[in-house]
Design an enzyme around this catalytic site. Structure first.
Site, PDB file in Angstrom:
ATOM      1  N   CYS A  22      -5.188   1.220  -2.872  1.00 10.68           N
ATOM      2  CA  CYS A  22      -4.115   0.230  -2.750  1.00 10.68           C
ATOM      3  C   CYS A  22      -4.686  -0.974  -1.996  1.00 10.68           C
ATOM      4  CB  CYS A  22      -2.959   0.820  -1.961  1.00 10.68           C
ATOM      5  SG  CYS A  22      -3.476   1.264  -0.292  1.00 10.68           S
ATOM      6  N   HIS A  51      -7.653   7.705   5.250  1.00  9.23           N
ATOM      7  CA  HIS A  51      -7.833   9.156   5.196  1.00  9.23           C
ATOM      8  C   HIS A  51      -8.577   9.580   3.930  1.00  9.23           C
ATOM      9  CE1 HIS A  51      -4.417   9.990   8.271  1.00  9.23           C
ATOM     10  NE2 HIS A  51      -5.596   9.845   8.843  1.00  9.23           N
ATOM     11  N   HIS A 134       1.388  12.288  12.388  1.00  8.65           N
ATOM     12  CA  HIS A 134       0.623  11.374  11.529  1.00  8.65           C
ATOM     13  C   HIS A 134       0.342  10.091  12.319  1.00  8.65           C
ATOM     14  CE1 HIS A 134      -0.394   8.604   8.288  1.00  8.65           C
ATOM     15  NE2 HIS A 134      -0.697   9.673   7.587  1.00  8.65           N
ATOM     16  N   GLU A 136       0.265   7.058  11.551  1.00 17.21           N
ATOM     17  CA  GLU A 136       1.203   5.948  11.317  1.00 17.21           C
ATOM     18  C   GLU A 136       2.483   6.143  12.141  1.00 17.21           C
ATOM     19  OE1 GLU A 136       2.111   4.899   7.192  1.00 17.21           O
ATOM     20  OE2 GLU A 136       4.022   4.070   7.891  1.00 17.21           O
ATOM     21  N   THR A 175       5.387   4.767   5.561  1.00 13.31           N
ATOM     22  CA  THR A 175       5.202   4.083   4.263  1.00 13.31           C
ATOM     23  C   THR A 175       4.768   5.011   3.131  1.00 13.31           C
ATOM     24  OG1 THR A 175       2.918   3.620   4.886  1.00 13.31           O
ATOM     25  CG2 THR A 175       4.536   1.884   5.321  1.00 13.31           C
ATOM     26  N   CYS A 205       5.925   2.124   0.693  1.00 10.73           N
ATOM     27  CA  CYS A 205       5.261   0.938   0.137  1.00 10.73           C
ATOM     28  C   CYS A 205       5.163   1.006  -1.393  1.00 10.73           C
ATOM     29  CB  CYS A 205       3.885   0.773   0.765  1.00 10.73           C
ATOM     30  SG  CYS A 205       2.708   1.966   0.132  1.00 10.73           S
ATOM     31  N   SER A 233      -4.640  13.124   3.789  1.00  9.77           N
ATOM     32  CA  SER A 233      -4.017  11.927   3.225  1.00  9.77           C
ATOM     33  C   SER A 233      -2.574  12.241   2.844  1.00  9.77           C
ATOM     34  CB  SER A 233      -4.815  11.459   1.999  1.00  9.77           C
ATOM     35  OG  SER A 233      -4.027  10.616   1.202  1.00  9.77           O
ATOM     36  N   ASN A 235      -0.166  10.368   1.458  1.00  7.53           N
ATOM     37  CA  ASN A 235       0.330   9.968   0.124  1.00  7.53           C
ATOM     38  C   ASN A 235      -0.274  10.847  -0.972  1.00  7.53           C
ATOM     39  OD1 ASN A 235      -1.636   8.135  -1.640  1.00  7.53           O
ATOM     40  ND2 ASN A 235      -2.142   7.838   0.518  1.00  7.53           N
TER      41      ASN A 235
HETATM   42 FE1  SF4 Z   1      -1.759   1.407   1.114  1.00  5.95          FE
HETATM   43 FE2  SF4 Z   1       0.843   1.492   1.325  1.00  5.95          FE
HETATM   44 FE3  SF4 Z   1      -0.635   2.555   3.249  1.00  5.95          FE
HETATM   45 FE4  SF4 Z   1      -0.549  -0.094   2.942  1.00  5.95          FE
HETATM   46  S1  SF4 Z   1       1.141   1.218   3.519  1.00  5.95           S
HETATM   47  S2  SF4 Z   1      -2.371   1.169   3.258  1.00  5.95           S
HETATM   48  S3  SF4 Z   1      -0.327  -0.330   0.740  1.00  5.95           S
HETATM   49  S4  SF4 Z   1      -0.516   3.257   1.126  1.00  5.95           S
END
Ligand code: SF4
Length: 319
Positions: A22, A51, A134, A136, A175, A205, A233, A235
């Site tokens: 991304c 990650h 996590h 984030e 996200t 996102c 990871s 996502n």
């Molecule tokens: Fe990628 Fe979305 Fe993470 Fe930004 S928020 S790094 S666009 S996965």
């Protein structure tokens, strides 16, 4: 066992689109690469920049040094903060020590930080939907004083949550969550707190949303879906869950082609292939090549959205 099948039987390979890198990951990696070019090695990186094991190993070989804490960084070398974002205390400490730092936080994560701060300034109690531990989530919670944000991970958490004032509530999310799971948690919150406002723009996102939609499209017709990505990871993990829910008989997360157990392919006539937002395309190509080496593969690509998002580099590196 990783022994090839004796004869090359036919197999359909469906490539989900979009998949892989991304804009935020691309920017974060470029920040480390350009910092190495401009300032020479070593460049310190606080936390894995993204990650993905392969990305981290490649950058290590170029001279990046990955650390868990600023304490491990010397005063005279650049330090990069990862794409996941950092608590406010981290840049504050870097400034106090007069370190030269580059922030590779994805702008879409920074957007969530700004949103949380705006709610806090307006006197709202904030719910963060995300996964405990996590980076984030640690970064987003660390934008505000302790207790300003309550983390909610499940529908059960949403049902048990006791706000200080139900009329002064707001929510933000990690996200990289499952779009469907998050909708369930938000709906459980809204059932209890009907006035709960939505974020101006979705916090999950575009890359997470698009990759989940793409894997949903291909999974229903797949006996097996392989997701290229690392275990840590978020996502990528979600893509495995989404594929299974969308009807794939089996779905697996693999770091690369070498991690495939070919016994998974027994009775598989259609395999879906996708990748998390931190997985480089060459790994996907190598996986498809490994499948084609063992089977009479017919590869087709899903006609999903083409992404055009890109983020600017910090000015000091763009020059
Ligand atoms: Fe990628 Fe979305 Fe993470 Fe930004 S928020 S790094 S666009 S996965």
């Amino acid at each position: 066992m990783n022994a090839p099948f004796p004869s090359r039987r036919p197999i359909q390979v469906l490539l989900a689109t979009p998949r892989g890198f991304c804009a935020g990951v691309d920017r974060a990696i470029q920040i480390v690469e350009r910092a190495l070019e401009k300032y020479g090695p070593p460049v310190y990186v606080r936390h894995e920049i993204v990650h993905n094991r392969h990305v981290v190993e490649r950058l290590k070989a170029m001279g990046a040094v990955f650390v868990t804490d600023l304490d491990q960084c010397p005063d005279d070398r650049p330090v990069v903060f990862s794409a996941h974002g950092v608590p406010k205390a981290v840049p504050a400490e870097a400034k106090r020590r007069e370190l030269f730092f580059l922030d590779a936080t994805c702008p879409l994560v920074s957007k969530v930080h700004v949103e949380a701060e705006r709610h806090y300034a307006a006197g709202r109690e904030i719910v963060l939907i995300g996964h405990a531990g996590h980076p984030e989530v640690i970064g987003t919670m660390g934008q505000l004083p302790q207790a300003a944000i309550t983390l909610i991970e499940t529908v059960e958490d949403a049902e048990a949550f006791q706000p200080r004032d139900p009329d002064k509530l707001a929510y933000v999310t990690q996200t990289t969550l499952s779009v469907d799971d998050t909708a369930g948690i938000v709906s459980a919150l809204k059932k209890r707190f009907p006035g709960l406002p939505d974020p101006h723009k979705e916090d999950i996102c575009y890359a997470t949303t698009n990759r989940q939609e793409a894997v949903k499209r291909v999974a229903a017709t797949c006996d097996l879906v392989l997701v290229v990505g690392s275990q840590n990871s978020s996502n990528s993990q979600r893509l495995v869950e989404v594929a299974l829910r969308a009807g794939a008989r089996d779905a697996r997360l693999v770091d690369d082609a070498g991690a495939v157990d070919w016994s998974w392919f027994e009775n598989v006539s259609t395999v879906g292939v996708t990748a998390g937002a931190s997985a480089p395309e060459p790994l996907i190509e190598a996986l498809v090549a490994a499948i084609a080496a063992r089977f009479d593969a017919e590869v087709s690509e899903d006609s999903g959205a083409r992404e055009t998002v890109s983020f600017k580099l910090p000015r000091v590196l763009a020059e």
